[in-house]
Motif scaffolding. Structure first.
Motif, PDB file in Angstrom:
ATOM      1  N   THR A  34     -18.691 -16.506 -25.680  1.00  9.67           N
ATOM      2  CA  THR A  34     -17.351 -16.840 -25.373  1.00  9.67           C
ATOM      3  C   THR A  34     -16.458 -15.708 -24.746  1.00  9.67           C
ATOM      4  N   GLU A  35     -15.452 -16.144 -24.157  1.00 12.40           N
ATOM      5  CA  GLU A  35     -14.366 -15.278 -23.603  1.00 12.40           C
ATOM      6  C   GLU A  35     -13.096 -15.812 -23.596  1.00 12.40           C
ATOM      7  N   CYS A  36     -11.979 -15.108 -23.111  1.00 10.57           N
ATOM      8  CA  CYS A  36     -10.712 -15.470 -23.251  1.00 10.57           C
ATOM      9  C   CYS A  36     -10.482 -16.527 -21.907  1.00 10.57           C
ATOM     10  N   ALA A  37      -9.908 -17.578 -22.042  1.00  7.69           N
ATOM     11  CA  ALA A  37      -9.645 -18.316 -20.816  1.00  7.69           C
ATOM     12  C   ALA A  37      -8.401 -17.926 -20.296  1.00  7.69           C
ATOM     13  N   ASN A  38      -8.144 -18.544 -18.955  1.00  2.00           N
ATOM     14  CA  ASN A  38      -7.120 -17.935 -18.402  1.00  2.00           C
ATOM     15  C   ASN A  38      -5.661 -18.702 -18.562  1.00  2.00           C
ATOM     16  N   VAL A  39      -4.664 -18.375 -18.705  1.00  4.63           N
ATOM     17  CA  VAL A  39      -3.406 -18.769 -19.110  1.00  4.63           C
ATOM     18  C   VAL A  39      -2.716 -19.356 -17.802  1.00  4.63           C
ATOM     19  N   GLU A  40      -1.813 -20.301 -18.386  1.00  3.48           N
ATOM     20  CA  GLU A  40      -0.908 -20.816 -17.024  1.00  3.48           C
ATOM     21  C   GLU A  40      -0.269 -19.965 -15.954  1.00  3.48           C
ATOM     22  N   GLY A  41      -0.716 -20.170 -14.841  1.00  3.06           N
ATOM     23  CA  GLY A  41      -0.233 -19.304 -13.782  1.00  3.06           C
ATOM     24  C   GLY A  41      -1.014 -18.035 -13.419  1.00  3.06           C
ATOM     25  N   GLN A  42      -1.918 -17.990 -14.095  1.00  6.99           N
ATOM     26  CA  GLN A  42      -3.242 -16.900 -13.801  1.00  6.99           C
ATOM     27  C   GLN A  42      -4.020 -17.360 -12.849  1.00  6.99           C
ATOM     28  N   ILE A  43      -4.532 -16.351 -11.867  1.00  3.60           N
ATOM     29  CA  ILE A  43      -5.458 -16.826 -10.578  1.00  3.60           C
ATOM     30  C   ILE A  43      -6.952 -17.341 -11.595  1.00  3.60           C
ATOM     31  N   CYS A  44      -7.438 -18.212 -10.900  1.00  2.00           N
ATOM     32  CA  CYS A  44      -8.689 -18.901 -11.392  1.00  2.00           C
ATOM     33  C   CYS A  44      -9.702 -19.205 -10.282  1.00  2.00           C
ATOM     34  N   ASP A  45     -10.932 -19.456 -10.667  1.00  4.45           N
ATOM     35  CA  ASP A  45     -12.009 -19.601  -9.879  1.00  4.45           C
ATOM     36  C   ASP A  45     -11.955 -21.427  -9.423  1.00  4.45           C
ATOM     37  N   LEU A  46     -11.569 -21.498  -8.297  1.00  2.68           N
ATOM     38  CA  LEU A  46     -11.360 -23.101  -7.749  1.00  2.68           C
ATOM     39  C   LEU A  46     -12.911 -23.667  -7.821  1.00  2.68           C
ATOM     40  N   ASP A  47     -13.878 -22.924  -7.370  1.00  8.44           N
ATOM     41  CA  ASP A  47     -15.232 -23.635  -7.465  1.00  8.44           C
ATOM     42  C   ASP A  47     -15.721 -23.337  -8.844  1.00  8.44           C
ATOM     43  N   ASN A  48     -16.287 -24.262  -9.443  1.00 12.57           N
ATOM     44  CA  ASN A  48     -16.929 -24.042 -10.882  1.00 12.57           C
ATOM     45  C   ASN A  48     -18.316 -23.162 -10.596  1.00 12.57           C
ATOM     46  N   THR A  49     -19.001 -22.992  -9.290  1.00 10.25           N
ATOM     47  CA  THR A  49     -20.032 -22.250  -9.308  1.00 10.25           C
ATOM     48  C   THR A  49     -19.728 -20.609  -9.246  1.00 10.25           C
ATOM     49  N   ASN A  50     -18.452 -20.496  -8.811  1.00  6.62           N
ATOM     50  CA  ASN A  50     -18.020 -18.883  -9.016  1.00  6.62           C
ATOM     51  C   ASN A  50     -17.534 -18.683 -10.309  1.00  6.62           C
ATOM     52  N   HIS A  51     -17.576 -17.207 -10.689  1.00  8.24           N
ATOM     53  CA  HIS A  51     -16.938 -16.977 -11.973  1.00  8.24           C
ATOM     54  C   HIS A  51     -16.556 -15.476 -11.654  1.00  8.24           C
ATOM     55  N   PHE A  52     -15.585 -15.423 -10.887  1.00  6.25           N
ATOM     56  CA  PHE A  52     -14.976 -14.156 -10.749  1.00  6.25           C
ATOM     57  C   PHE A  52     -13.587 -13.880 -11.461  1.00  6.25           C
ATOM     58  N   TYR A  53     -12.641 -14.729 -11.095  1.00  2.00           N
ATOM     59  CA  TYR A  53     -11.371 -14.633 -12.001  1.00  2.00           C
ATOM     60  C   TYR A  53     -11.510 -15.434 -13.327  1.00  2.00           C
ATOM     61  N   GLY A  54     -12.235 -16.410 -13.631  1.00  5.70           N
ATOM     62  CA  GLY A  54     -12.349 -16.887 -14.820  1.00  5.70           C
ATOM     63  C   GLY A  54     -11.909 -18.446 -14.869  1.00  5.70           C
ATOM     64  N   LYS A  55     -12.238 -19.127 -15.874  1.00  2.00           N
ATOM     65  CA  LYS A  55     -11.723 -20.523 -16.184  1.00  2.00           C
ATOM     66  C   LYS A  55     -10.250 -20.487 -16.769  1.00  2.00           C
ATOM     67  N   CYS A  56      -9.905 -21.757 -16.499  1.00  3.46           N
ATOM     68  CA  CYS A  56      -8.789 -22.018 -17.042  1.00  3.46           C
ATOM     69  C   CYS A  56      -8.597 -22.469 -18.698  1.00  3.46           C
ATOM     70  N   GLY A  57      -7.813 -22.342 -19.591  1.00  6.08           N
ATOM     71  CA  GLY A  57      -7.824 -22.561 -20.816  1.00  6.08           C
ATOM     72  C   GLY A  57      -7.716 -24.122 -21.362  1.00  6.08           C
ATOM     73  N   GLU A  58      -7.378 -24.503 -22.306  1.00  5.74           N
ATOM     74  CA  GLU A  58      -7.255 -25.941 -22.729  1.00  5.74           C
ATOM     75  C   GLU A  58      -6.043 -26.371 -21.975  1.00  5.74           C
ATOM     76  N   ASP A  59      -6.308 -27.775 -21.698  1.00  5.36           N
ATOM     77  CA  ASP A  59      -5.221 -28.578 -21.100  1.00  5.36           C
ATOM     78  C   ASP A  59      -4.659 -27.942 -19.792  1.00  5.36           C
TER      79      ASP A  59
END
Length: 294
Positions: A66-91
């Protein structure tokens, strides 16, 4: 085993870039450096425990730790196959916003809260959405904090931006402003010290206006006096209230005749300022002309 010189230089360059970039870019570069390691066998007991995760936790690129999820307004990976910026958190969802992108700019996906409805916490604070509420919950680690109800908390009004003192000459127009926040939305009135009735009354050269904003559940009121007179001098009060309370703030108006010593001093000051600006303009023109001739 020694690294080739080129690989060592590349690693040094990436470390320097990581130090110069904001924090939410660091994780992307760290992932890039670790890509060569591969996932391998998942051993959860060897995973480091993430801390300070204000948006909760998600699984890493290997689906193991497990790792920290990205918060609101943070850059994220639009494609689930990538994992560079990270995934968004809950909700939170990773969305590409192209509305506020300027000409020639490349839009970047950001974490956006699924619900934008306000919430009232048991601590009496209003949160813009469920994601902001959970950020506070994870940050403060307050197990007693919960949602009181949907919608903002009921509060007495407070004046976030009070009116300011004004000095002007007879015949000019002046404006007082007052910003108020409250829920339910408060009523804003204007009064003059020494006069019981609210303005404008029967005075045709005084008018008041109000509109919602700029903050959510806020209201801004203005008091305008056209062609001020010496009799307009005094203290003006911004008064606001709702069923939960009231608040007020005041500012003074000073009015001077055009032939007063104050007006003469201001006229002399303005004349000197204008002459200095003209001298600066002449110097700039001379420099531009010199550069052109050269």
């Amino acid at each position: 085993m020694k690294l080739p010189l080129s690989a060592a230089l590349l690693a040094l360059f990436l470390v320097q870039v990581m130090q110069a970039l904001p924090h939410f870019y660091h994780r992307g570069w760290l992932r890039l450096l670790k890509e060569g390691d591969g996932c391998g066998l998942c051993q959860p007991h060897l995973c480091p425990l993430p801390t300070g995760c204000v948006a909760g936790t998600v699984l890493d690129e290997c689906g193991c730790c497990t790792e920290c999820a990205n918060v609101e307004g943070q850059i994220c990976d639009l494609d689930n196959t990538n994992h560079f910026y990270g995934k968004c958190g809950e909700d939170l969802d990773c969305l590409l916003d192209t509305e506020d992108v300027g000409f020639g700019e490349i839009p970047e996906p950001q974490c956006v809260c699924r619900s934008q409805g306000s919430l009232c916490g048991t601590n009496g604070k209003t949160y813009n959405n469920i994601c902001r509420f959970k950020e506070t919950f994870y940050t403060e680690r307050n197990g007693n904090l919960s949602i009181e109800h949907t919608g903002p908390c009921e509060t007495a009004p407070w004046i976030s931006s009070p009116p300011r003192d004004v000095q002007n000459f007879t015949g000019n127009d002046i404006v007082f402003g007052c910003e108020v926040s409250a829920y339910p939305v408060a009523l804003v009135e204007w009064k003059k010290k020494g006069i019981d009735n609210s303005l404008p009354g029967d005075d045709s050269h005084i008018s008041i206006q109000a509109r919602g904003g700029p903050q959510r559940y806020g209201i801004t009121g203005w008091l305008q006096i056209q062609g001020v007179k010496k009799s307009d001098e005094g203290t003006y009060i911004c008064y606001t209230k709702n069923q939960y309370g009231e608040a007020f703030a005041s500012a003074s108006l000073s009015v001077y005749d055009l032939d007063s010593p104050f007006a003469m001093r201001m006229s002399f000051h303005n004349k000197a300022t204008n002459e200095d600006e003209e001298d600066d303009d002449e110097d700039e023109d001379y420099e531009i002309s010199g550069d052109y001739n050269y």
